[in-house]
Motif scaffolding. Structure first.
Motif, PDB file in Angstrom:
ATOM      1  N   PRO A  99      -1.268 -19.562  33.410  1.00 23.30           N
ATOM      2  CA  PRO A  99      -2.112 -19.410  32.425  1.00 23.30           C
ATOM      3  C   PRO A  99      -2.968 -20.739  31.865  1.00 23.30           C
ATOM      4  CG  PRO A  99       0.322 -19.857  31.654  1.00 23.30           C
ATOM      5  CD  PRO A  99       0.091 -19.972  33.288  1.00 23.30           C
ATOM      6  N   VAL A 100      -3.862 -20.852  32.529  1.00 23.27           N
ATOM      7  CA  VAL A 100      -5.199 -21.753  31.848  1.00 23.27           C
ATOM      8  C   VAL A 100      -6.465 -21.544  32.080  1.00 23.27           C
ATOM      9  CG1 VAL A 100      -3.622 -23.993  32.402  1.00 23.27           C
ATOM     10  CG2 VAL A 100      -4.919 -22.938  34.421  1.00 23.27           C
ATOM     11  N   SER A 101      -7.156 -21.784  31.332  1.00 20.73           N
ATOM     12  CA  SER A 101      -8.518 -21.267  31.297  1.00 20.73           C
ATOM     13  C   SER A 101      -9.547 -22.304  31.982  1.00 20.73           C
ATOM     14  CB  SER A 101      -9.070 -21.148  29.875  1.00 20.73           C
ATOM     15  OG  SER A 101      -9.297 -22.315  29.412  1.00 20.73           O
ATOM     16  N   GLN A 144      -9.450 -16.876  32.196  1.00 21.61           N
ATOM     17  CA  GLN A 144      -8.031 -17.338  32.776  1.00 21.61           C
ATOM     18  C   GLN A 144      -8.702 -17.442  34.208  1.00 21.61           C
ATOM     19  OE1 GLN A 144      -5.818 -15.533  34.982  1.00 21.61           O
ATOM     20  NE2 GLN A 144      -4.649 -17.099  35.265  1.00 21.61           N
TER      21      GLN A 144
ATOM     22  N   PHE B 218       4.996 -14.719  30.322  1.00 22.10           N
ATOM     23  CA  PHE B 218       3.843 -14.723  31.140  1.00 22.10           C
ATOM     24  C   PHE B 218       3.010 -13.477  31.226  1.00 22.10           C
ATOM     25  CE2 PHE B 218       2.659 -14.312  35.799  1.00 22.10           C
ATOM     26  CZ  PHE B 218       1.996 -15.362  36.065  1.00 22.10           C
ATOM     27  N   THR B 221       0.518 -13.010  28.195  1.00 16.61           N
ATOM     28  CA  THR B 221      -0.675 -14.114  27.481  1.00 16.61           C
ATOM     29  C   THR B 221      -1.535 -14.606  28.838  1.00 16.61           C
ATOM     30  OG1 THR B 221       1.181 -15.748  27.973  1.00 16.61           O
ATOM     31  CG2 THR B 221       1.015 -14.940  25.663  1.00 16.61           C
ATOM     32  N   ARG B 222      -2.421 -15.278  28.553  1.00 17.30           N
ATOM     33  CA  ARG B 222      -3.350 -16.116  29.130  1.00 17.30           C
ATOM     34  C   ARG B 222      -3.318 -17.506  29.131  1.00 17.30           C
ATOM     35  NH1 ARG B 222      -2.907 -11.929  31.232  1.00 17.30           N
ATOM     36  NH2 ARG B 222      -4.234 -10.200  31.477  1.00 17.30           N
ATOM     37  N   ARG B 223      -2.648 -18.189  28.364  1.00 20.17           N
ATOM     38  CA  ARG B 223      -2.854 -19.447  27.964  1.00 20.17           C
ATOM     39  C   ARG B 223      -1.487 -19.964  27.768  1.00 20.17           C
ATOM     40  NH1 ARG B 223      -8.113 -21.239  26.245  1.00 20.17           N
ATOM     41  NH2 ARG B 223      -7.145 -23.251  26.097  1.00 20.17           N
ATOM     42  N   LEU B 224      -1.104 -21.329  28.005  1.00 21.22           N
ATOM     43  CA  LEU B 224       0.104 -21.714  27.852  1.00 21.22           C
ATOM     44  C   LEU B 224       0.764 -22.022  26.607  1.00 21.22           C
ATOM     45  CD1 LEU B 224       2.587 -23.042  29.455  1.00 21.22           C
ATOM     46  CD2 LEU B 224       1.455 -25.054  29.611  1.00 21.22           C
TER      47      LEU B 224
END
Lengths: 269, 307
Positions: A99-101, A144, B218, B221-224
C-alpha cells in the motif's frame, strides 16, 4: 541527475573479485573491470552466468569472498551513505500490492538525504517532482503502484532512481515486459544520463539492441569472457564464447546494421 | 423506564463496573499496538516470525518473575535469543528458514512449559498461557502502558524507514540506511507487541492479534497510514464487543476477541470494495456482459451491411 563536475578516475572499479556462496556454489571468479564517468555498460551472459551476482556485489548486497569493489574511490557502503548509487530492480522483485502510492515510491529515492524524521524538504519535493515530470508520471502521483500498466511501473522506479540524483545507476533487466515505445524512452533516458556524467550499468538479456545505447559491454560466464568498447568487443567470437555459436549468429545478424559510429569513439580508460 | 432503556442499561452494565472499564482500556491499548504492528508484519511476510516470538517469550517471562525483574525485559531477551539464534543457524545450514524457526520456537516454548511446571506459583503463569484482560495486575499494567508508548512512539518516529524496509530493503540499503539495524528494530517491536498481546489472548492466540487486523485493513486500503488506522479501528471494534460479549455470556474474553476479528476479516474478504470477492465477481460479470453486448452490436452492423 547529477552535477557535471568532472571525475577522471574510474567510477566503478571492480578488481579481481570472486564470490562463492556459503553452499559452495560459485557466483563469479576473478572479475576485474573499470568504468569511467559518463559511460553506459551492458552486462550480458546466459542464465546462471553470474551477471546478477556481479551486479549484487557492486551494489553491496553480496559480499565478495576475495577482491574488492570501489565506487568513486570509496567502498560500496561509503558510496551508498553518500547516495552515489541508485538501483532499479526487476519488476518481478517488487511487491506491487504494497500500500504505497507512486509519489511515496519516488520519494523513497530521497530517503537517505532527508532529515532524521524523514520529513521531505523543499529540495526533496522538487527532485521528486522533476523526476516524475521527466518520466511523465506526474498525473499518476496518487495511484497505488499496483494499479499501473507495465510501462508505467517501470517509469516509477526509473523516476525513483532519478530523484536520488546519484552518480552510478544500476538497472536490472530494464527492457523486460515493456513495449517498443517505452523501450525507446528508456534508451533515450540512459543516453541523457550518460551525457550528464552518470555511469550506467545495465544487466540485460536483450542483446540485439546493446550497440544502440551502450558504449561498453561486459560478457560474463562465471569469469569475465570479454570486456571493452562495444565496437571492438561486441563480436561474433566473444558472443560465441559466452553464449555458444547459434545464439551469437542470431544476435549479430540483427545488430550489425544498428551499430552506431559513436561506439567506436569510446575507448577504455 | 421503557423496555429499550432497560435493555440498554443491562447491555452497558459492564462499563459501569470499574474492573471491566480497566479491562476495556487495556484491551484497547493492546489492540492498537497489535493492529499497528500487524500491518508491518503482514506486509513484510513475517507472520511466522510473530508466531515464533509469541512462543519464545514464555521461558523469559518465567525466569524474569523468578529473578524479580520486569516481565517485559525477560520476554524481550528470551524472544531475541530465539529469533537471532534461529537466524544464525539458518545462515550456516541448508535447512529452510521456516523449519529452523519452527525448531527454535517450539524448543523455547517447551523450555517455558518445563519451567512453569517446576516453579510452584502456578496461577500467575496460567495468565501467560491463556491470557486474561480481566486479570492484569497493577504492576503488569504499568509495564504494558510503558511498552505500548515505546512501540507506538518508535513506529511514529521511524514510520518512513520501516515502510521502506518492508517494501524494498535493497533500496533502503542503496540509499545508505542501515538495514540490519532496521531489522533488529522491527524484531524488537514485534517482540514487545507480542508481550502485550499475550496479556489479552494468551500464547496460542497471539498470532491472530498480530496478523488478522493487518490483513483485514490490507483489503480495505491503499496507503500504509490508512491501513494502520483501519486495522486499529477493526481491533477496537473486536475488543469492545469481545469484552461486552464475554461479560454477558461468560466465556473467555481473548477467544471472543479473536473470533470477532476473524469474522471482520471474512466480511472484508467478501465485501471489500476493489479487492473483495463479491466486488471482483460483479466486476467480471459486468465486463462479460459488456463484451457480449459489444459483440451483438458488431453482429448487427455486419448484418445491416450485408443487406
Amino acid at each position: 541527475m547529477s552535477n557535471s563536475h568532472q571525475y577522471d578516475d574510474p567510477v566503478v572499479d571492480v578488481s579481481r573479485t570472486s564470490v562463492r556462496y556459503p553452499d559452495g556454489h560459485l557466483g563469479i571468479r576473478d572479475i576485474s573491470l573499470t568504468l569511467p564517468a559518463g559511460s553506459v555498460c551492458a552486462l550480458i551472459g546466459p542464465n546462471g552466468s553470474g551477471k546478477s551476482t556481479l551486479c549484487k556485489t557492486i551494489l553491496g548486497f553480496t559480499r565478495p569472498t576475495s577482491g574488492r569493489v570501489r565506487l568513486m574511490g570509496m567502498t560500496v557502503r561509503q558510496a551508498q551513505k553518500r547516495n552515489l548509487v541508485a538501483y532499479v530492480p526487476q519488476a518481478e522483485d517488487v511487491d506491487w500490492q504494497f500500500p504505497v502510492s507512486v509519489w511515496d515510491v519516488v520519494m523513497m529515492g530521497r530517503q537517505g538525504q532527508m532529515n532524521w524524521l524523514r520529513i521531505p524538504s523543499a529540495t526533496d519535493r522538487r527532485c521528486v517532482e522533476e523526476a516524475m515530470a521527466r518520466m511523465e508520471i506526474t498525473d499518476l502521483a496518487r495511484r497505488q503502484i499496483g494499479m499501473l500498466s507495465g510501462g508505467q511501473k517501470k517509469r516509477v522506479f526509473l523516476a525513483r532512481a532519478l530523484a536520488q540524483g546519484s552518480r552510478v545507476l544500476v538497472l536490472d533487466e530494464p527492457f523486460t515486459g515493456v513495449d517498443a515505445h517505452t523501450e525507446q524512452g528508456i534508451m533515450g533516458l540512459i543516453r541523457g544520463l550518460r551525457d550528464e556524467g552518470v555511469t550506467v550499468l545495465i544487466v540485460t538479456h536483450a542483446l540485439s539492441n546493446v550497440p544502440q545505447y551502450c558504449d561498453h559491454v561486459a560478457m560474463v560466464s562465471q569469469q569475465l569472457v570479454a570486456f571493452g568498447p562495444v565496437a571492438t568487443t561486441f563480436t561474433q567470437r566473444h558472443l560465441a564464447a559466452t553464449f555458444g555459436d547459434v545464439m551469437a549468429d542470431t544476435v549479430l545478424s540483427g545488430a550489425e546494421t544498428a551499430t552506431p559510429e559513436r561506439a567506436s569513439a569510446w575507448s577504455l580508460s | 423506564m421503557s423496555a429499550l432503556d432497560e435493555w440498554l442499561a443491562v447491555l452497558w452494565l459492564p462499563l459501569t463496573l470499574d474492573f471491566m472499564r480497566q479491562a476495556l482500556w487495556m484491551g484497547l491499548l493492546v489492540g492498537t499496538v497489535c493492529a499497528v504492528l500487524s500491518c508491518l508484519i503482514v506486509l513484510k511476510g513475517w507472520s511466522l516470525v510473530g508466531d515464533a516470538a509469541s512462543h519464545a517469550v514464555v521461558p523469559g517471562i518465567v525466569l524474569a518473575w523468578l529473578a524479580g525483574i520486569p516481565m517485559v525485559i525477560g520476554a524481550l531477551v528470551s524472544a531475541l535469543c530465539c529469533l537471532l539464534g534461529a537466524g544464525l543457524i539458518e545462515r550456516n545450514c541448508r535447512i529452510r528458514p521456516d523449519a529452523v524457526l519452527g525448531i527454535a520456537f517450539t524448543g523455547f516454548l517447551a523450555l517455558g512449559m518445563v519451567l512453569v511446571a517446576m516453579v510452584p506459583s502456578d496461577v500467575h503463569f496460567m495468565h501467560i498461557l491463556l491470557g486474561n484482560l480481566l486479570g492484569i495486575e497493577a504492576s503488569t499494567r504499568y509495564q504494558l502502558i510503558m511498552t505500548g508508548i515505546v512501540v507506538l512512539g518508535a513506529v511514529a518516529l521511524k514510520f518512513s524507514d520501516l515502510r521502506l524496509y518492508c517494501f524494498d530493503p535493497q533500496q533502503a540499503q542503496v540509499v545508505g540506511l542501515n538495514t540490519r539495524r532496521l531489522q533488529l528494530l522491527l524484531t524488537i517491536l514485534l517482540t514487545l507487541t507480542t508481550v502485550m498481546a499475550l496479556q489479552a489472548v494468551g500464547v496460542v492466540l497471539v498470532i491472530a492479534m498480530l496478523v488478522t487486523p493487518g490483513c483485514t485493513a490490507f483489503l480495505l486500503t491503499r496507503r500504509l497510514a490508512s491501513m494502520m488506522m483501519v486495522a486499529s479501528a477493526s481491533t477496537w471494534l473486536s475488543v469492545l464487543s469481545g469484552v461486552m460479549v464475554s461479560f454477558h455470556v461468560d466465556i473467555e474474553t481473548g477467544g471472543v476477541i479473536v473470533l470477532i476479528q476473524a469474522f471482520l476479516f471474512l466480511l472484508a474478504f467478501l465485501f471489500a470494495p476493489g479487492r473483495g470477492v463479491v466486488f471482483q465477481k460483479v466486476r467480471v460479470r459486468r465486463a462479460i456482459r459488456a463484451d457480449r453486448e459489444a459483440a451483438q452490436e458488431q453482429e448487427e452492423v455486419y448484418r445491416r451491411h450485408r443487406v
